[in-house]
Write a protein that holds these residues in place. Structure first.
Motif, PDB file in Angstrom:
ATOM      1  N   UNK A 123       0.849  -1.191   0.000  1.00  0.00           N
ATOM      2  CA  UNK A 123       0.000   0.000   0.000  1.00  0.00           C
ATOM      3  C   UNK A 123       0.884   1.240   0.000  1.00  0.00           C
ATOM      4  N   UNK A 124       0.567   2.154  -0.901  1.00  0.00           N
ATOM      5  CA  UNK A 124       1.252   3.440  -0.941  1.00  0.00           C
ATOM      6  C   UNK A 124       0.192   4.522  -0.779  1.00  0.00           C
ATOM      7  N   UNK A 125       0.351   5.336   0.241  1.00  0.00           N
ATOM      8  CA  UNK A 125      -0.578   6.435   0.490  1.00  0.00           C
ATOM      9  C   UNK A 125       0.186   7.735   0.339  1.00  0.00           C
ATOM     10  N   UNK A 126      -0.344   8.650  -0.459  1.00  0.00           N
ATOM     11  CA  UNK A 126       0.338   9.911  -0.666  1.00  0.00           C
ATOM     12  C   UNK A 126      -0.666  11.028  -0.911  1.00  0.00           C
ATOM     13  N   UNK A 127      -0.162  12.239  -0.840  1.00  0.00           N
ATOM     14  CA  UNK A 127      -0.989  13.416  -1.044  1.00  0.00           C
ATOM     15  C   UNK A 127      -0.952  13.842  -2.505  1.00  0.00           C
ATOM     16  N   UNK A 128      -2.082  14.278  -2.985  1.00  0.00           N
ATOM     17  CA  UNK A 128      -2.207  14.762  -4.354  1.00  0.00           C
ATOM     18  C   UNK A 128      -1.111  15.776  -4.664  1.00  0.00           C
ATOM     19  N   UNK A 129      -0.511  15.627  -5.841  1.00  0.00           N
ATOM     20  CA  UNK A 129       0.516  16.564  -6.270  1.00  0.00           C
ATOM     21  C   UNK A 129       1.929  16.096  -5.991  1.00  0.00           C
ATOM     22  N   UNK A 138       6.799   5.369 -12.255  1.00  0.00           N
ATOM     23  CA  UNK A 138       6.892   6.677 -11.636  1.00  0.00           C
ATOM     24  C   UNK A 138       5.906   7.655 -12.266  1.00  0.00           C
ATOM     25  N   UNK A 139       5.544   8.640 -11.444  1.00  0.00           N
ATOM     26  CA  UNK A 139       4.753   9.763 -11.918  1.00  0.00           C
ATOM     27  C   UNK A 139       5.172  10.975 -11.114  1.00  0.00           C
ATOM     28  N   UNK A 140       5.321  12.097 -11.761  1.00  0.00           N
ATOM     29  CA  UNK A 140       5.878  13.272 -11.083  1.00  0.00           C
ATOM     30  C   UNK A 140       4.876  13.949 -10.161  1.00  0.00           C
ATOM     31  N   UNK A 141       3.586  13.825 -10.465  1.00  0.00           N
ATOM     32  CA  UNK A 141       2.578  14.505  -9.664  1.00  0.00           C
ATOM     33  C   UNK A 141       1.302  13.656  -9.639  1.00  0.00           C
ATOM     34  N   UNK A 142       1.042  13.057  -8.504  1.00  0.00           N
ATOM     35  CA  UNK A 142      -0.103  12.144  -8.406  1.00  0.00           C
ATOM     36  C   UNK A 142      -1.431  12.908  -8.395  1.00  0.00           C
ATOM     37  N   UNK A 143      -2.429  12.288  -9.023  1.00  0.00           N
ATOM     38  CA  UNK A 143      -3.778  12.838  -9.042  1.00  0.00           C
ATOM     39  C   UNK A 143      -4.724  11.906  -8.276  1.00  0.00           C
ATOM     40  N   UNK A 180      -4.601  11.034  -1.557  1.00  0.00           N
ATOM     41  CA  UNK A 180      -5.496  11.852  -0.728  1.00  0.00           C
ATOM     42  C   UNK A 180      -5.422  13.314  -1.136  1.00  0.00           C
ATOM     43  N   UNK A 181      -6.526  14.051  -0.935  1.00  0.00           N
ATOM     44  CA  UNK A 181      -6.510  15.494  -1.280  1.00  0.00           C
ATOM     45  C   UNK A 181      -5.521  16.262  -0.418  1.00  0.00           C
TER      46      UNK A 181
END
Lengths: 114, 114
Positions: free
Chosen positions: A10-16, A77-82, A113-114
């Motif tokens: 599980x990977x949890x991260x903030x938008x952007x 990889x992605x530079x900015x998560x949505x 997450x937002x």
């Protein structure tokens, strides 16, 4: 036999923020084909991107991955998560170009997450 | 867009009963696959087929049979269902020529064996 290892369940991260999902593999074939599949909630898996060329970056829908045969890796990889990137991501390995008879990793769930 | 359909979408079965899961594809693909999806195991290949009349064992074939009566149809058969076969089952089709090297997944069938 072939195997694919995805270390994060599980990977949890903030938008952007940037995201990287790890994928390593083991195979006896010298020219493996690597894939990333994405599965959104209540949907079926679909191909996100694929590669068979060593050290060449492959991109699709903002995601990118590079196959490194020296380290048997194909990290996503992605530079900015949505928010819409929240999904289950599978790394998969095949011995032939048609992508048939895939060996999948156990998957990494991404929650943005937002 | 490639089309793979599965029936039923949901199934409740009793232990020891016979279960047949059906898959139909209109892609005219030679190859078809049955996977099961379980948390902690990812997608695992049960049986696959290279064309009408052919079936091959995948990585976890025990307790399952498969039938490919035509190019379009591929069935998965559980002769004596067990609770351990409770899972989500996905069918997929893929082109063997390499020109369309993607596996297209159906919507999945949720099977509960009581």
């Amino acid at each position: 036999g072939d195997s694919v290892t995805q270390t994060e369940g599980l990977v949890t991260l903030t938008e952007g923020l940037p995201v990287m999902l790890n994928c390593t593999y083991q195979t006896i074939y010298s020219n493996p084909f690597l894939f990333w599949y994405v599965q959104h909630l209540n949907e079926s898996p679909r191909l996100l991107l694929k590669s068979f060329t060593d050290n060449k970056r492959t991109e699709h829908q903002g995601f990118h991955a590079t196959l490194h045969k020296s380290s048997s890796s194909f990290h996503l990889q992605k530079s900015s998560a949505q928010l819409s990137d929240s999904a289950l991501y599978y790394c998969a390995l095949s011995e032939d170009f048609a992508g048939n008879k895939l060996t999948f990793g156990i998957g990494t769930r991404v929650l943005v997450r937002p | 867009e490639a089309a793979v359909t599965q029936s039923p979408r949901n199934k409740v079965a009793v232990t020891g009963g016979k279960v047949t899961l059906s898959c139909n594809q209109t892609n005219n693909h030679n190859n078809m696959y049955w996977y099961r999806q379980d948390t902690g195991h990812g997608l695992r290949l049960i049986h696959y087929s290279y064309g009408a009349g052919s079936t091959e064992k995948g990585d976890i074939p025990d307790g399952y049979k498969a039938s490919r009566p035509s190019q379009e149809n591929f069935s998965l058969i559980l002769e004596l269902a067990t609770p351990s076969q409770t899972s989500v089952y996905f069918c997929a089709s893929g082109d063997a020529t390499g020109l369309h090297d993607t596996q297209y997944f159906g919507p999945g069938t949720r099977l509960l064996v009581l």
